[in-house]
Design an enzyme around this catalytic site. Structure first.
Site, mmCIF file in Angstrom:
data_model
loop_
_atom_site.group_PDB
_atom_site.id
_atom_site.type_symbol
_atom_site.label_atom_id
_atom_site.label_comp_id
_atom_site.label_asym_id
_atom_site.label_seq_id
_atom_site.Cartn_x
_atom_site.Cartn_y
_atom_site.Cartn_z
ATOM 1 N N GLY A 46 -54.654 -17.689 -20.333
ATOM 2 C CA GLY A 46 -56.015 -18.031 -19.644
ATOM 3 C C GLY A 46 -55.855 -19.517 -20.036
ATOM 4 O O GLY A 46 -54.875 -20.144 -20.391
ATOM 5 N N GLU A 47 -57.094 -19.904 -20.193
ATOM 6 C CA GLU A 47 -57.266 -21.357 -20.414
ATOM 7 C C GLU A 47 -57.975 -21.369 -21.998
ATOM 8 O O GLU A 47 -59.060 -20.866 -22.315
ATOM 9 C CB GLU A 47 -58.266 -21.883 -19.500
ATOM 10 C CG GLU A 47 -58.765 -23.499 -19.763
ATOM 11 C CD GLU A 47 -57.300 -24.422 -20.038
ATOM 12 O OE1 GLU A 47 -56.385 -24.356 -18.928
ATOM 13 O OE2 GLU A 47 -57.092 -24.931 -20.854
ATOM 14 N N SER A 48 -57.129 -21.898 -22.895
ATOM 15 C CA SER A 48 -57.269 -21.741 -24.527
ATOM 16 C C SER A 48 -58.549 -22.662 -24.657
ATOM 17 O O SER A 48 -59.328 -22.310 -25.558
ATOM 18 C CB SER A 48 -56.063 -22.587 -25.197
ATOM 19 O OG SER A 48 -55.969 -23.788 -24.807
ATOM 20 N N CYS A 78 -49.361 -17.307 -24.470
ATOM 21 C CA CYS A 78 -49.708 -18.653 -23.794
ATOM 22 C C CYS A 78 -50.908 -19.072 -24.508
ATOM 23 O O CYS A 78 -50.956 -19.824 -25.596
ATOM 24 C CB CYS A 78 -49.899 -18.395 -22.443
ATOM 25 S SG CYS A 78 -49.852 -20.061 -21.363
ATOM 26 N N ARG A 107 -50.070 -28.278 -25.886
ATOM 27 C CA ARG A 107 -50.643 -27.688 -24.722
ATOM 28 C C ARG A 107 -49.892 -28.079 -23.518
ATOM 29 O O ARG A 107 -49.404 -29.373 -23.555
ATOM 30 C CB ARG A 107 -52.184 -27.921 -24.679
ATOM 31 C CG ARG A 107 -52.956 -26.799 -24.669
ATOM 32 C CD ARG A 107 -54.298 -27.389 -24.939
ATOM 33 N NE ARG A 107 -55.126 -26.994 -23.780
ATOM 34 C CZ ARG A 107 -55.807 -27.899 -22.773
ATOM 35 N NH1 ARG A 107 -55.959 -29.042 -23.224
ATOM 36 N NH2 ARG A 107 -56.399 -27.353 -22.012
ATOM 37 N N ILE A 136 -46.230 -20.541 -17.380
ATOM 38 C CA ILE A 136 -47.179 -21.052 -16.418
ATOM 39 C C ILE A 136 -48.043 -22.037 -17.142
ATOM 40 O O ILE A 136 -48.583 -21.774 -17.968
ATOM 41 C CB ILE A 136 -48.020 -19.833 -16.087
ATOM 42 C CG1 ILE A 136 -47.303 -18.746 -15.175
ATOM 43 C CG2 ILE A 136 -49.300 -20.561 -15.166
ATOM 44 C CD1 ILE A 136 -47.822 -17.654 -14.888
ATOM 45 N N ARG A 137 -47.796 -23.210 -16.727
ATOM 46 C CA ARG A 137 -48.213 -24.557 -17.505
ATOM 47 C C ARG A 137 -48.235 -24.305 -19.013
ATOM 48 O O ARG A 137 -49.617 -24.283 -19.629
ATOM 49 C CB ARG A 137 -50.065 -24.847 -17.066
ATOM 50 C CG ARG A 137 -49.966 -25.518 -15.643
ATOM 51 C CD ARG A 137 -51.557 -25.653 -15.107
ATOM 52 N NE ARG A 137 -52.337 -26.076 -16.013
ATOM 53 C CZ ARG A 137 -52.647 -27.294 -16.211
ATOM 54 N NH1 ARG A 137 -52.009 -28.217 -15.189
ATOM 55 N NH2 ARG A 137 -53.406 -27.709 -17.143
ATOM 56 N N HIS A 173 -45.442 -14.895 -20.658
ATOM 57 C CA HIS A 173 -46.254 -13.908 -20.287
ATOM 58 C C HIS A 173 -45.512 -12.445 -19.842
ATOM 59 O O HIS A 173 -45.693 -12.177 -18.771
ATOM 60 C CB HIS A 173 -47.291 -14.144 -18.933
ATOM 61 C CG HIS A 173 -48.023 -15.096 -19.258
ATOM 62 N ND1 HIS A 173 -49.172 -15.346 -19.868
ATOM 63 C CD2 HIS A 173 -47.796 -16.743 -18.800
ATOM 64 C CE1 HIS A 173 -49.767 -16.478 -19.610
ATOM 65 N NE2 HIS A 173 -48.967 -17.345 -19.213
ATOM 66 N N GLU A 175 -46.884 -9.682 -20.190
ATOM 67 C CA GLU A 175 -47.912 -8.823 -19.279
ATOM 68 C C GLU A 175 -47.832 -9.080 -17.903
ATOM 69 O O GLU A 175 -48.301 -8.030 -17.154
ATOM 70 C CB GLU A 175 -49.198 -9.215 -20.075
ATOM 71 C CG GLU A 175 -49.908 -10.338 -19.184
ATOM 72 C CD GLU A 175 -49.485 -11.657 -20.060
ATOM 73 O OE1 GLU A 175 -48.603 -11.805 -21.082
ATOM 74 O OE2 GLU A 175 -50.180 -12.848 -20.052
#
Lengths: 197, 300
Positions: A46-48, A78, A107, A136-137, A173, A175
């Site tokens: 997600g977005e940390s 991530c 990051r 992913i990023r 990831h 998952e």
């Protein structure tokens, strides 16, 4: 065995699905009382910066730190890896992490989304078959401290999976690719921790 | 430990759809300056949409609405570290090429801008950068996915602050997915024809009961309760366009909407974050808009 998935933001449902497939009872964790019920915790992708902000706003950040210190097994992917890092490089202004892993994580280490990629990785601790990993990023582990152990590196040598005691973190990831071995590995840590207390 | 030498694959569907997966449970905010982007990131946005005018201003000022100035997009990319999205006109594949070259993280092929092609959408498979596209119903969503969209947002009616169209579109999409799940296999051929959508995608959705990509809601979300409403109806997240920076206190409202999306099922949290936000955007009732001014009818 009850495993929590931090459900403040991100792909927590994908982790919950993998964990249920592997036979765990899953609790989505957004509050301290939910955290108190779990034998292990997954921090999703997600977005940390968003997870950090929400964890602090809803009184979850300090209980998370206390749980990590008390030996709760935690697996972060991530953004979750960033949350578990003792040091975050290139965070947003004021970004904090939970910490626990003796590492420094950068990051968005690969740049914008067009630099996101998938590749096969050797992860010896999971056996011979390579892990198909999606970045992913994604962050990378810049520095692996003496307490932590690198589990996988990219061809250029950058570290993308680490372990330290009951903490596990990956830049990628599992998952979302149907790769269950990291979750199985983590659940064995959770089971051992339950046994040992 | 052995090191790998395997090939890295860029721009795959998994990588494109995966970024949308990571935005789930989040809020994507329209911003028109680097300063607004900073406010959005500080408030907990999962991404920002960089554009020159928010939909409410496009609506009131009129004229042809196009891709934003590259300098503006550069300044926003430089300001924040969360993903930056930007809009291209429907069918304008050169605007999309430019946005990809600028290094945006997602392109919105958007009906909020003036369409460049009234027949074809962009062939999104040709790009490494992922696309999000609007849809008002399941058939439209599947046509966009067939063209390579890696994320869908229900359209709503942008720039109105009226959530009723967003409601209609998410209910329509969810309802049509539910209906497909109840059909027998031999009924799916006609269902695909009726939806004007590829048969293979229709079969996949009938089996899984969900879209193969993330579904956000857009167009008219102006309050924390609006955002939570969309989440309770099954959205994976929300876009907030004019609703934040056309309100009395953008910072407080942005913060509140982020919290309401995470705790969408907890009315006590929604109540507490809804206090003291100042004026919501004034808005326009969609029913007062003459049909040619309805953006959601652009795209097909």
């Amino acid at each position: 065995m009850t495993v929590g998935v931090l459900a403040l933001q991100g792909d927590f449902r994908e982790h919950a699905q993998v964990l249920r497939t592997l036979g765990a009872d899953v609790v989505l964790v957004r509050r301290p009382e939910e955290l108190a019920r779990v034998d292990g915790l997954v921090i999703p992708g997600g977005e940390s910066s968003v997870m950090d902000k929400l964890a602090r706003a809803f009184g979850l950040a300090d209980p998370l730190r206390a749980a990590v210190r008390a030996g709760l097994p935690v697996y972060g992917t991530c953004a979750g890896l960033i949350m578990l890092a003792d040091t975050v490089v290139d965070g947003i202004r004021g970004q904090e992490s939970i910490g626990g892993l003796d590492i420094s994580v950068r990051r968005n280490a690969f740049g914008s989304q067009t630099q996101s990629f998938e590749t096969d990785l050797d992860v010896p601790v999971l056996g011979e078959a390579p892990v198909h990993a999606v970045f992913i990023r994604a962050p990378v582990v810049d520095t692996v401290g003496p307490q932590a152990t690198a589990l996988a590196r990219l061809a250029d040598g950058r570290c993308v999976a680490v372990e330290q005691g009951r903490l596990l973190g990956t830049s990628f990831h599992p998952e979302i690719t149907g790769e269950h071995r990291f979750h199985e590995y983590f659940l064995s840590t959770v089971a051992a921790a339950r046994f040992l207390g | 430990m052995t090191e790998t030498t395997s090939i890295e694959q860029f721009g795959s569907s998994r990588v494109k759809r995966g970024l949308a997966d990571m935005m789930k449970g989040g809020v994507i905010m329209d911003v028109v300056t680097a300063a607004q982007a900073r406010i959005a990131e500080d408030a907990g946005a999962v991404a920002v949409m960089a554009l020159e005018r928010v939909p409410a201003d496009i609506r009131s000022q009129g004229g042809v609405a196009r891709m934003s100035d590259p300098d503006l997009i550069d300044s926003i990319i430089a300001e924040v570290s969360i993903p930056v999205m930007a809009k291209a006109r429907i069918g304008h594949f050169v605007e999309a090429q430019v946005l990809q070259a600028l290094g945006v993280d997602y392109i919105d092929e958007s009906e909020v801008l003036s369409p460049a092609d009234y027949v074809n959408h962009i062939d999104k498979w040709k790009f490494d950068v992922p696309f999000v596209c609007g849809a008002t119903n399941l058939g439209e969503a599947l046509r966009r996915i067939n063209e390579g969209a890696a994320m869908i947002r229900s359209k709503g009616e942008a720039g109105t602050g009226d959530v009723s169209e967003a409601m209609k579109h998410i209910r329509t999409i969810k309802g049509e997915i539910g209906r497909l799940s109840s059909l027998s296999k031999d009924e799916l051929y006609v269902a695909a024809k009726d939806l004007q959508a590829p048969y293979e995608l229709v079969v996949e959705i009938a089996a899984t009961g969900k879209l193969p990509v993330v579904l956000f809601v857009a167009g008219g979300v102006a309050t924390p309760a609006d955002a939570a409403l969309m989440m309770q109806l099954g959205a994976d997240g929300v876009f907030v366009g004019s609703g934040i920076f056309k309100s009395g206190n953008p910072q407080a409202r942005a913060n509140a909407i982020v919290k309401a999306v995470t705790f969408y099922d907890d009315p006590s949290v929604i109540a507490s974050v809804s206090r003291g936000l100042g004026e919501a955007m004034v808005g326009i009732n969609v029913s007062d808009l003459p049909a040619p001014h309805r953006l959601s009818e652009r795209g097909w």
